[in-house]
Structures are given as C-alpha cells and as structure tokens.
Design a protein around this motif. Structure first.
Motif, PDB file in Angstrom:
ATOM      1  N   ALA A  81     -22.681 -25.099  -8.842  1.00 39.29           N
ATOM      2  CA  ALA A  81     -23.839 -25.375  -9.690  1.00 39.29           C
ATOM      3  C   ALA A  81     -25.022 -24.475  -9.356  1.00 39.29           C
ATOM      4  N   ASP A  82     -25.272 -24.222  -8.078  1.00 37.38           N
ATOM      5  CA  ASP A  82     -26.433 -23.403  -7.720  1.00 37.38           C
ATOM      6  C   ASP A  82     -26.279 -21.964  -8.224  1.00 37.38           C
ATOM      7  N   LEU A  83     -25.058 -21.418  -8.206  1.00 32.08           N
ATOM      8  CA  LEU A  83     -24.820 -20.077  -8.730  1.00 32.08           C
ATOM      9  C   LEU A  83     -25.030 -20.052 -10.244  1.00 32.08           C
ATOM     10  N   TYR A  84     -24.535 -21.060 -10.924  1.00 35.47           N
ATOM     11  CA  TYR A  84     -24.725 -21.177 -12.369  1.00 35.47           C
ATOM     12  C   TYR A  84     -26.219 -21.191 -12.709  1.00 35.47           C
ATOM     13  N   LEU A  85     -26.978 -22.016 -12.012  1.00 33.43           N
ATOM     14  CA  LEU A  85     -28.407 -22.142 -12.299  1.00 33.43           C
ATOM     15  C   LEU A  85     -29.174 -20.855 -12.012  1.00 33.43           C
ATOM     16  N   LYS A  86     -28.727 -20.083 -11.033  1.00 30.75           N
ATOM     17  CA  LYS A  86     -29.410 -18.832 -10.685  1.00 30.75           C
ATOM     18  C   LYS A  86     -29.056 -17.684 -11.627  1.00 30.75           C
ATOM     19  N   THR A  87     -27.835 -17.673 -12.174  1.00 28.15           N
ATOM     20  CA  THR A  87     -27.369 -16.461 -12.840  1.00 28.15           C
ATOM     21  C   THR A  87     -26.992 -16.588 -14.312  1.00 28.15           C
ATOM     22  N   PHE A  88     -26.735 -17.778 -14.821  1.00 24.59           N
ATOM     23  CA  PHE A  88     -26.252 -17.870 -16.204  1.00 24.59           C
ATOM     24  C   PHE A  88     -27.417 -18.013 -17.176  1.00 24.59           C
ATOM     25  N   ALA A  89     -27.392 -17.205 -18.216  1.00 20.63           N
ATOM     26  CA  ALA A  89     -28.388 -17.289 -19.285  1.00 20.63           C
ATOM     27  C   ALA A  89     -27.700 -16.997 -20.609  1.00 20.63           C
ATOM     28  N   SER A  90     -28.274 -17.509 -21.666  1.00 20.08           N
ATOM     29  CA  SER A  90     -27.746 -17.232 -22.999  1.00 20.08           C
ATOM     30  C   SER A  90     -28.905 -17.160 -23.984  1.00 20.08           C
ATOM     31  N   ASP A  91     -29.011 -16.042 -24.695  1.00 21.02           N
ATOM     32  CA  ASP A  91     -30.049 -15.921 -25.715  1.00 21.02           C
ATOM     33  C   ASP A  91     -29.528 -16.349 -27.087  1.00 21.02           C
ATOM     34  N   ARG A  92     -28.296 -16.807 -27.132  1.00 23.69           N
ATOM     35  CA  ARG A  92     -27.621 -17.301 -28.341  1.00 23.69           C
ATOM     36  C   ARG A  92     -27.357 -16.209 -29.376  1.00 23.69           C
ATOM     37  N   SER A  93     -27.458 -14.959 -28.989  1.00 24.61           N
ATOM     38  CA  SER A  93     -27.197 -13.875 -29.939  1.00 24.61           C
ATOM     39  C   SER A  93     -25.759 -13.899 -30.441  1.00 24.61           C
ATOM     40  N   HIS A  94     -24.846 -14.430 -29.638  1.00 25.73           N
ATOM     41  CA  HIS A  94     -23.445 -14.521 -30.055  1.00 25.73           C
ATOM     42  C   HIS A  94     -23.256 -15.521 -31.195  1.00 25.73           C
ATOM     43  N   MET A  95     -24.280 -16.311 -31.497  1.00 28.30           N
ATOM     44  CA  MET A  95     -24.195 -17.305 -32.558  1.00 28.30           C
ATOM     45  C   MET A  95     -24.714 -16.764 -33.899  1.00 28.30           C
ATOM     46  N   LYS A  96     -25.104 -15.498 -33.913  1.00 29.72           N
ATOM     47  CA  LYS A  96     -25.642 -14.894 -35.135  1.00 29.72           C
ATOM     48  C   LYS A  96     -24.645 -13.912 -35.731  1.00 29.72           C
TER      49      LYS A  96
END
Length: 115
Positions: A81-96
């Motif tokens: 969980a700590d690695l996920y919180l530090k490194t994962f992001a999504s700008d949702r561009s894949h949803m366009k």
C-alpha cells in the motif's frame, strides 16, 4: 491489487447492468489480509458488501478465467500500500477518445495524484 490487461471483465460492479460484466482497462482493489481466518476486499465500485469477504468477491466479481476468451484473462499484481500511495497516479486520459472526449462519464471523486 492491480488487475490489468487491455480488457478486464468484473462482475457485480456499480457501472454494470444486471449480471453483465463491466470491462475495465485496469482496476485497483485493496486486499486486507487479516490475522484472523477471513481476508477482505475493498472495491469502491462493487455492489457486493463493503468490505467483501475475499472468497465471496473472488467467486462473484472475478469468476473463473476458464469461462473467458484468452484476451480477457486477468493479470494480477500485488503491491504494498505505501508504494501504491507514493507512486501511482492517473490523470484519466486513458478514459478519453482520440478527440479528448470522455468515453464514459469519469468517477465523481478526484484523480489519483502523487506528491
């Protein structure tokens, strides 16, 4: 837990209709491994109990890959969980789409961002 592939069918999702699967490009859930006998899944998009016992979630939401075409088989990766919180992001561009328009309405909660 990341589930990924190009298409990931999951059942018992709020975005679904009846018993139809929702096909995600990726989906993230939390697996809480308990010191007791039962582990739980936290899925913000499920219609199953929240949290949901792991065994129930596995049977109802994942179902078996045996009944799916090979291109729909899921790949699962567990990360801390700590690695996920530090490194994962999504700008949702894949949803366009190619023109920058939403293919489906985005979630009401903010994008996932890192520092």
């Amino acid at each position: 837990v990341f589930t990924s592939n190009f298409w990931i069918p999951l059942w018992k999702q709020k975005s679904g209709c009846g018993d139809e699967a929702v096909v995600w490009d990726y989906h993230v859930i939390l697996l809480h491994v308990s010191s007791g006998e039962q582990n739980f899944i936290y899925d913000l998009d499920t219609v199953l109990p929240f949290p949901c016992p792991f065994e129930l979630y596995s049977m109802e939401a994942f179902r078996l890959d045996d009944s799916l075409r090979p291109e729909f088989h899921r790949k699962i990766r567990m990360i801390q969980a700590d690695l996920y919180l530090k490194t994962f992001a999504s700008d949702r561009s894949h949803m366009k789409d190619a023109n920058g328009k939403w293919q489906k309405p985005p979630p009401s909660y903010p994008c996932i961002e890192t520092a």
